[in-house]
Write a protein that holds these residues in place. Structure first.
Motif, PDB file in Angstrom:
ATOM      1  N   TYR A  38      21.741   4.961 -29.812  1.00 57.36           N
ATOM      2  CA  TYR A  38      20.505   5.548 -30.421  1.00 57.36           C
ATOM      3  C   TYR A  38      19.312   4.789 -29.993  1.00 57.36           C
ATOM      4  N   ASP A  45      17.607  13.015 -35.658  1.00 57.12           N
ATOM      5  CA  ASP A  45      17.372  13.016 -34.292  1.00 57.12           C
ATOM      6  C   ASP A  45      18.768  12.228 -33.816  1.00 57.12           C
ATOM      7  N   LYS A  46      19.447  11.436 -34.670  1.00 57.32           N
ATOM      8  CA  LYS A  46      20.992  10.867 -34.275  1.00 57.32           C
ATOM      9  C   LYS A  46      21.865  12.069 -34.111  1.00 57.32           C
ATOM     10  N   ASP A  56      25.647   1.117 -32.158  1.00 58.78           N
ATOM     11  CA  ASP A  56      24.398   1.763 -32.653  1.00 58.78           C
ATOM     12  C   ASP A  56      23.108   1.610 -31.813  1.00 58.78           C
ATOM     13  N   LEU A  87      21.423  14.004 -31.166  1.00 58.06           N
ATOM     14  CA  LEU A  87      21.999  13.030 -29.961  1.00 58.06           C
ATOM     15  C   LEU A  87      23.404  13.337 -29.946  1.00 58.06           C
ATOM     16  N   ASN A  88      24.200  13.170 -31.292  1.00 51.45           N
ATOM     17  CA  ASN A  88      25.556  13.371 -31.352  1.00 51.45           C
ATOM     18  C   ASN A  88      26.060  14.569 -30.829  1.00 51.45           C
ATOM     19  N   GLU A 137      17.628   9.746 -38.756  1.00 51.54           N
ATOM     20  CA  GLU A 137      18.947  10.330 -38.957  1.00 51.54           C
ATOM     21  C   GLU A 137      19.077  11.551 -38.350  1.00 51.54           C
ATOM     22  N   LYS A 140      26.882   5.014 -38.509  1.00 53.50           N
ATOM     23  CA  LYS A 140      26.140   4.436 -39.639  1.00 53.50           C
ATOM     24  C   LYS A 140      27.191   4.344 -40.722  1.00 53.50           C
ATOM     25  N   ILE A 189      15.080   5.857 -33.963  1.00 48.56           N
ATOM     26  CA  ILE A 189      15.106   7.191 -34.145  1.00 48.56           C
ATOM     27  C   ILE A 189      15.445   7.732 -35.737  1.00 48.56           C
ATOM     28  N   PRO A 227      18.547   6.663 -25.214  1.00 47.49           N
ATOM     29  CA  PRO A 227      17.391   7.548 -25.339  1.00 47.49           C
ATOM     30  C   PRO A 227      15.988   6.966 -24.877  1.00 47.49           C
TER      31      PRO A 227
END
Length: 382
Positions: free
Chosen positions: A282, A319-320, A278, A323-324, A317, A334, A315, A286
């Protein structure tokens, strides 16, 4: 009545005469003794017993016998039978259990109102009642037996169904294990081929990352325990971070600190990795400038303390998810983190809740604590 002469059902259709007599407590006791006598005689002989009660009325005690077993008796009568035989074939309780003469005088008018039938009719009625009662009892016993058999058959079917489900689940598990083994062997062979190709082409970095990834997969595939050695858990983390280091170069630095005396300390499997992944995915990736991760494992009294620090960004959730999608990342970090937190909470209690803190220097600190000694069983159902 039962075999002791005790009533097991409510008395019904009493004559006015019998009701009047039984209002007196002493007279009622004599009447109940009379009923008990008839019931016991029927139980002993297993035949219909006709007798004269203390008040001079004819009573019938019919036994309920099924397959040779006495189940109880039926007491009835209160009949005025003028032509009843006056001999030893029809026992009389008038002289054995004497009722109060005063009560009998007061109720003399009522006794004349009781049903009058001949002895021949009495015998016919008693035979008919005996037949009906016996048949009713047989039907009831048959119903009870059928219900018992149905219940036993249902229980047997339930057990067979459970056994079938267990066998099916076992086959499913065995199939999954075989598939997992096939997948792991296939992956090892593919990675070995890629490594050999990288050596031939002198692609050192490619070969290094493939070797590290193979080691990482080997530990993941071969572990079947709920707990492993601390050194093994950290080796998996180290392999993962080395792969990321090869990918991102100087953008990532990491340090793992472990006391030698804690190398064999057991730790719940896959505890540290979700937090490290994580932080990298994340927090570090970035980040514009260099990112660092530090993992420190120490023993404090009866507990193990694992501190994971990183200076990555934080960041949302939303934005995650972005990114994914960008990195085509399907893994749910998570969920894995929440799973570790839940496992620790259920296994060790609230004192071992995993803590996450954000420092003033923008450094995120994860603190994981658990007892040095614990039973493996605590993780079997969590």
């Amino acid at each position: 009545m039962d075999y002791k002469g005790e009533p097991v059902t409510e008395k019904t259709d009493f004559s006015e005469f019998c009701k009047f007599v039984r209002e007196d407590p002493n007279a009622r006791k004599i009447c109940m003794s009379s009923d008990a006598y008839g019931s016991i005689q029927a139980a002993v002989t297993k035949k219909t017993h006709i007798y004269i009660c203390p008040c001079g009325l004819v009573e019938i005690a019919i036994p309920i016998v099924i397959n040779g077993h006495y189940l109880g008796g039926f007491i009835g009568g209160q009949i005025n039978c003028p032509d009843v035989p006056n001999d030893i074939s029809i026992p009389s309780l008038k002289n054995v259990m004497k009722q109060d003469e005063k009560i009998l005088r007061e109720s003399s008018k009522l006794i004349s109102k009781t049903n009058k039938i001949s002895y021949k009719e009495l015998i016919s009625i008693s035979e008919l009642v005996s037949l009906i009662i016996t048949q009713m009892a047989k039907n009831k016993m048959l119903k009870i037996k059928e219900n018992k058999e149905i219940k036993e058959n249902l229980e047997t079917l339930k057990e067979k169904r459970k056994l079938t489900e267990i066998k099916y689940n076992l086959k499913e598990v065995q199939l999954k294990i075989i598939r997992s083994q096939l997948q792991s062997h296939f992956l090892y062979n593919c990675l070995n081929s890629i490594s050999n190709m990288a050596i031939i082409e002198e692609a050192e970095k490619t070969n290094e990352i493939v070797v590290k990834f193979s080691e990482y997969l080997r530990l993941a595939f071969e572990n079947k325990k709920t707990s492993i050695k601390m050194s093994e858990e950290l080796q998996t983390v180290d392999d993962y971070l080395k792969i990321q280091k090869i990918r991102f170069g100087d953008k990532l630095d990491y340090k793992i600190i472990l006391d030698d005396n804690l190398k064999n300390q057991k730790i719940p499997y896959y505890t540290i990795m979700p937090f490290v992944e994580d932080a990298v995915v994340y927090g570090i990736i970035p980040k514009v400038d260099k990112g660092t991760i530090e993992i420190n494992v120490s023993g404090v009294k009866e507990d193990i303390i694992i501190v994971i620090k990183n200076n990555g960004i934080i960041i949302s959730e939303e934005d995650k998810i972005v990114l994914n999608n960008y990195y085509k990342e399907n893994k749910d970090y998570k969920f894995e983190i929440e799973n570790v937190e839940k496992r620790f909470l259920e296994a060790f209690g609230k004192d071992y809740d995993i803590k996450r803190e954000k420092g003033s220097n923008k450094e995120t600190t994860i603190t994981i604590k658990y007892p040095k000694t614990y039973k493996e069983e605590v993780f079997l159902n969590v």
